[in-house]
Scaffold this motif. Structure first.
Motif, PDB file in Angstrom:
ATOM      1  N   ARG A  23      35.698  32.493  44.277  1.00  0.00           N
ATOM      2  CA  ARG A  23      37.094  32.578  43.867  1.00  0.00           C
ATOM      3  C   ARG A  23      37.419  33.921  43.212  1.00  0.00           C
ATOM      4  O   ARG A  23      38.566  34.218  42.945  1.00  0.00           O
ATOM      5  N   ALA A  24      36.413  34.734  42.969  1.00  0.00           N
ATOM      6  CA  ALA A  24      36.642  36.041  42.351  1.00  0.00           C
ATOM      7  C   ALA A  24      37.301  37.024  43.319  1.00  0.00           C
ATOM      8  O   ALA A  24      37.815  38.055  42.895  1.00  0.00           O
ATOM      9  N   VAL A  25      37.286  36.723  44.618  1.00  0.00           N
ATOM     10  CA  VAL A  25      37.890  37.614  45.609  1.00  0.00           C
ATOM     11  C   VAL A  25      39.047  36.907  46.312  1.00  0.00           C
ATOM     12  O   VAL A  25      39.119  35.679  46.338  1.00  0.00           O
ATOM     13  N   ARG A  26      39.948  37.684  46.893  1.00  0.00           N
ATOM     14  CA  ARG A  26      41.068  37.130  47.653  1.00  0.00           C
ATOM     15  C   ARG A  26      40.542  36.535  48.955  1.00  0.00           C
ATOM     16  O   ARG A  26      39.660  37.110  49.599  1.00  0.00           O
ATOM     17  N   PRO A  37      42.295  28.434  44.022  1.00  0.00           N
ATOM     18  CA  PRO A  37      41.548  27.756  45.092  1.00  0.00           C
ATOM     19  C   PRO A  37      42.157  28.025  46.465  1.00  0.00           C
ATOM     20  O   PRO A  37      43.346  28.347  46.575  1.00  0.00           O
ATOM     21  N   CYS A  38      41.350  27.884  47.487  1.00  0.00           N
ATOM     22  CA  CYS A  38      41.836  27.997  48.861  1.00  0.00           C
ATOM     23  C   CYS A  38      42.749  26.817  49.165  1.00  0.00           C
ATOM     24  O   CYS A  38      42.610  25.742  48.574  1.00  0.00           O
ATOM     25  N   THR A  39      43.666  27.023  50.098  1.00  0.00           N
ATOM     26  CA  THR A  39      44.610  25.972  50.456  1.00  0.00           C
ATOM     27  C   THR A  39      44.691  25.827  51.968  1.00  0.00           C
ATOM     28  O   THR A  39      44.309  26.725  52.721  1.00  0.00           O
ATOM     29  N   THR A  40      45.237  24.693  52.394  1.00  0.00           N
ATOM     30  CA  THR A  40      45.500  24.459  53.811  1.00  0.00           C
ATOM     31  C   THR A  40      46.886  25.023  54.136  1.00  0.00           C
ATOM     32  O   THR A  40      47.601  25.489  53.246  1.00  0.00           O
ATOM     33  N   ARG A  41      47.276  24.943  55.393  1.00  0.00           N
ATOM     34  CA  ARG A  41      48.619  25.415  55.786  1.00  0.00           C
ATOM     35  C   ARG A  41      49.719  24.641  55.080  1.00  0.00           C
ATOM     36  O   ARG A  41      50.793  25.163  54.836  1.00  0.00           O
ATOM     37  N   THR A  42      49.451  23.376  54.765  1.00  0.00           N
ATOM     38  CA  THR A  42      50.461  22.539  54.106  1.00  0.00           C
ATOM     39  C   THR A  42      50.455  22.697  52.590  1.00  0.00           C
ATOM     40  O   THR A  42      51.241  22.066  51.903  1.00  0.00           O
ATOM     41  N   GLY A  43      49.547  23.513  52.061  1.00  0.00           N
ATOM     42  CA  GLY A  43      49.514  23.763  50.625  1.00  0.00           C
ATOM     43  C   GLY A  43      48.532  22.908  49.846  1.00  0.00           C
ATOM     44  O   GLY A  43      48.447  23.019  48.629  1.00  0.00           O
ATOM     45  N   LYS A  44      47.764  22.066  50.534  1.00  0.00           N
ATOM     46  CA  LYS A  44      46.782  21.229  49.852  1.00  0.00           C
ATOM     47  C   LYS A  44      45.616  22.088  49.374  1.00  0.00           C
ATOM     48  O   LYS A  44      45.085  22.909  50.120  1.00  0.00           O
ATOM     49  N   ARG A  45      45.218  21.904  48.119  1.00  0.00           N
ATOM     50  CA  ARG A  45      44.096  22.654  47.559  1.00  0.00           C
ATOM     51  C   ARG A  45      42.781  22.120  48.109  1.00  0.00           C
ATOM     52  O   ARG A  45      42.577  20.920  48.196  1.00  0.00           O
ATOM     53  N   LEU A  46      41.888  23.030  48.442  1.00  0.00           N
ATOM     54  CA  LEU A  46      40.583  22.648  48.977  1.00  0.00           C
ATOM     55  C   LEU A  46      39.536  22.678  47.865  1.00  0.00           C
ATOM     56  O   LEU A  46      39.575  23.552  46.995  1.00  0.00           O
ATOM     57  N   PRO A  47      38.580  21.747  47.905  1.00  0.00           N
ATOM     58  CA  PRO A  47      37.548  21.735  46.867  1.00  0.00           C
ATOM     59  C   PRO A  47      36.556  22.891  47.005  1.00  0.00           C
ATOM     60  O   PRO A  47      35.978  23.337  46.026  1.00  0.00           O
ATOM     61  N   ASN A  48      36.381  23.398  48.218  1.00  0.00           N
ATOM     62  CA  ASN A  48      35.437  24.495  48.473  1.00  0.00           C
ATOM     63  C   ASN A  48      36.166  25.656  49.146  1.00  0.00           C
ATOM     64  O   ASN A  48      37.123  25.453  49.876  1.00  0.00           O
ATOM     65  N   PRO A  49      35.697  26.880  48.923  1.00  0.00           N
ATOM     66  CA  PRO A  49      36.330  28.040  49.563  1.00  0.00           C
ATOM     67  C   PRO A  49      36.123  28.050  51.073  1.00  0.00           C
ATOM     68  O   PRO A  49      35.182  27.470  51.594  1.00  0.00           O
ATOM     69  N   HIS A  50      37.030  28.748  51.762  1.00  0.00           N
ATOM     70  CA  HIS A  50      36.886  28.942  53.202  1.00  0.00           C
ATOM     71  C   HIS A  50      35.625  29.777  53.485  1.00  0.00           C
ATOM     72  O   HIS A  50      35.231  30.602  52.657  1.00  0.00           O
ATOM     73  N   PRO A  51      35.013  29.608  54.655  1.00  0.00           N
ATOM     74  CA  PRO A  51      33.842  30.413  55.001  1.00  0.00           C
ATOM     75  C   PRO A  51      34.123  31.920  54.968  1.00  0.00           C
ATOM     76  O   PRO A  51      33.259  32.706  54.588  1.00  0.00           O
ATOM     77  N   SER A  55      32.039  34.698  52.780  1.00  0.00           N
ATOM     78  CA  SER A  55      31.488  35.900  53.371  1.00  0.00           C
ATOM     79  C   SER A  55      31.988  37.147  52.644  1.00  0.00           C
ATOM     80  O   SER A  55      31.219  38.063  52.351  1.00  0.00           O
ATOM     81  N   ALA A  56      33.275  37.185  52.310  1.00  0.00           N
ATOM     82  CA  ALA A  56      33.848  38.334  51.603  1.00  0.00           C
ATOM     83  C   ALA A  56      33.232  38.487  50.216  1.00  0.00           C
ATOM     84  O   ALA A  56      32.916  39.595  49.781  1.00  0.00           O
ATOM     85  N   HIS A  57      33.031  37.373  49.531  1.00  0.00           N
ATOM     86  CA  HIS A  57      32.418  37.424  48.200  1.00  0.00           C
ATOM     87  C   HIS A  57      30.973  37.904  48.297  1.00  0.00           C
ATOM     88  O   HIS A  57      30.532  38.758  47.533  1.00  0.00           O
ATOM     89  N   THR A  58      30.247  37.352  49.249  1.00  0.00           N
ATOM     90  CA  THR A  58      28.849  37.733  49.435  1.00  0.00           C
ATOM     91  C   THR A  58      28.731  39.223  49.738  1.00  0.00           C
ATOM     92  O   THR A  58      27.856  39.901  49.207  1.00  0.00           O
ATOM     93  N   GLN A  59      29.638  39.725  50.550  1.00  0.00           N
ATOM     94  CA  GLN A  59      29.608  41.147  50.904  1.00  0.00           C
ATOM     95  C   GLN A  59      29.854  42.021  49.675  1.00  0.00           C
ATOM     96  O   GLN A  59      29.297  43.114  49.583  1.00  0.00           O
ATOM     97  N   THR A  60      30.636  41.557  48.716  1.00  0.00           N
ATOM     98  CA  THR A  60      30.943  42.384  47.546  1.00  0.00           C
ATOM     99  C   THR A  60      29.862  42.354  46.472  1.00  0.00           C
ATOM    100  O   THR A  60      29.782  43.295  45.687  1.00  0.00           O
ATOM    101  N   VAL A  61      29.029  41.291  46.415  1.00  0.00           N
ATOM    102  CA  VAL A  61      28.089  41.168  45.297  1.00  0.00           C
ATOM    103  C   VAL A  61      26.622  41.349  45.648  1.00  0.00           C
ATOM    104  O   VAL A  61      25.814  41.582  44.753  1.00  0.00           O
ATOM    105  N   ALA A  62      26.251  41.243  46.915  1.00  0.00           N
ATOM    106  CA  ALA A  62      24.824  41.227  47.251  1.00  0.00           C
ATOM    107  C   ALA A  62      24.448  42.271  48.295  1.00  0.00           C
ATOM    108  O   ALA A  62      25.227  42.581  49.192  1.00  0.00           O
ATOM    109  N   CYS A  63      23.233  42.781  48.160  1.00  0.00           N
ATOM    110  CA  CYS A  63      22.642  43.638  49.189  1.00  0.00           C
ATOM    111  C   CYS A  63      22.131  42.733  50.307  1.00  0.00           C
ATOM    112  O   CYS A  63      21.766  41.588  50.070  1.00  0.00           O
TER     113      CYS A  63
END
Length: 106
Positions: A23-26, A37-51, A55-63
Motif C-alpha cells: 500500500r506504500a505505492v500507487r 486499499p485497492c478497489t474494484t470497478r464498482t468501488g468495493k475495497r479489496l482485502p489484498n492488493p492487486h498483483p 509487483s510495483a512495490h517489490t520493484q521499488t524495495v528489493a534487489c
C-alpha cells in the motif's frame, strides 16, 4: 466507559496497523493512492492488493537475485523487459518487510 457517537473514528491507540506493505505505492491497476486499499470497478475495497501493485512495490524495495537489478529497476530476461518481477524478488521484498517490522519500535 465513555460513549462516542456512531461513525466516530477509532482512537489511534486502538488502531492496528496490519496494512500490506504494498500500500506504500500507487496501484497501477486501480490507481489507488498510496496508503489506500485497492478497489474494484464498482468501488468495493479489496482485502489484498492487486498483483500489479505487489509487483510495483517489490520493484521499488528489493534487489532481484535472478537478473541482478537494483531497487527501482524493472526485471528483465536476457535484456528483454518483463511485465512483472521474478519470483525470487518477491521473496526478497518479503524479507525486507520482515526486517522492517522487527526493527520498528513497539
Amino acid at each position: 466507559m465513555t460513549a462516542r457517537p456512531l461513525g466516530a473514528p477509532r482512537p489511534a491507540s486502538l488502531r492496528t496497523t496490519n496494512a500490506h506493505p504494498a500500500r506504500a505505492v500507487r496501484c497501477p491497476h486501480c490507481h489507488a493512492h498510496p496508503g489506500q486499499p485497492c478497489t474494484t470497478r464498482t468501488g468495493k475495497r479489496l482485502p489484498n492488493p492487486h498483483p500489479a501493485r505487489l509487483s510495483a512495490h517489490t520493484q521499488t524495495v528489493a534487489c532481484c537475485p535472478t537478473c541482478q537489478v537494483e531497487p527501482g529497476t524493472p526485471c528483465h530476461d536476457h535484456g528483454r523487459p518483463r511485465p512483472t518481477v521474478h519470483a525470487r524478488r518477491y521473496q526478497e521484498a518479503e524479507a525486507v518487510a520482515r526486517l522492517a517490522n522487527q526493527e520498528a519500535p513497539r
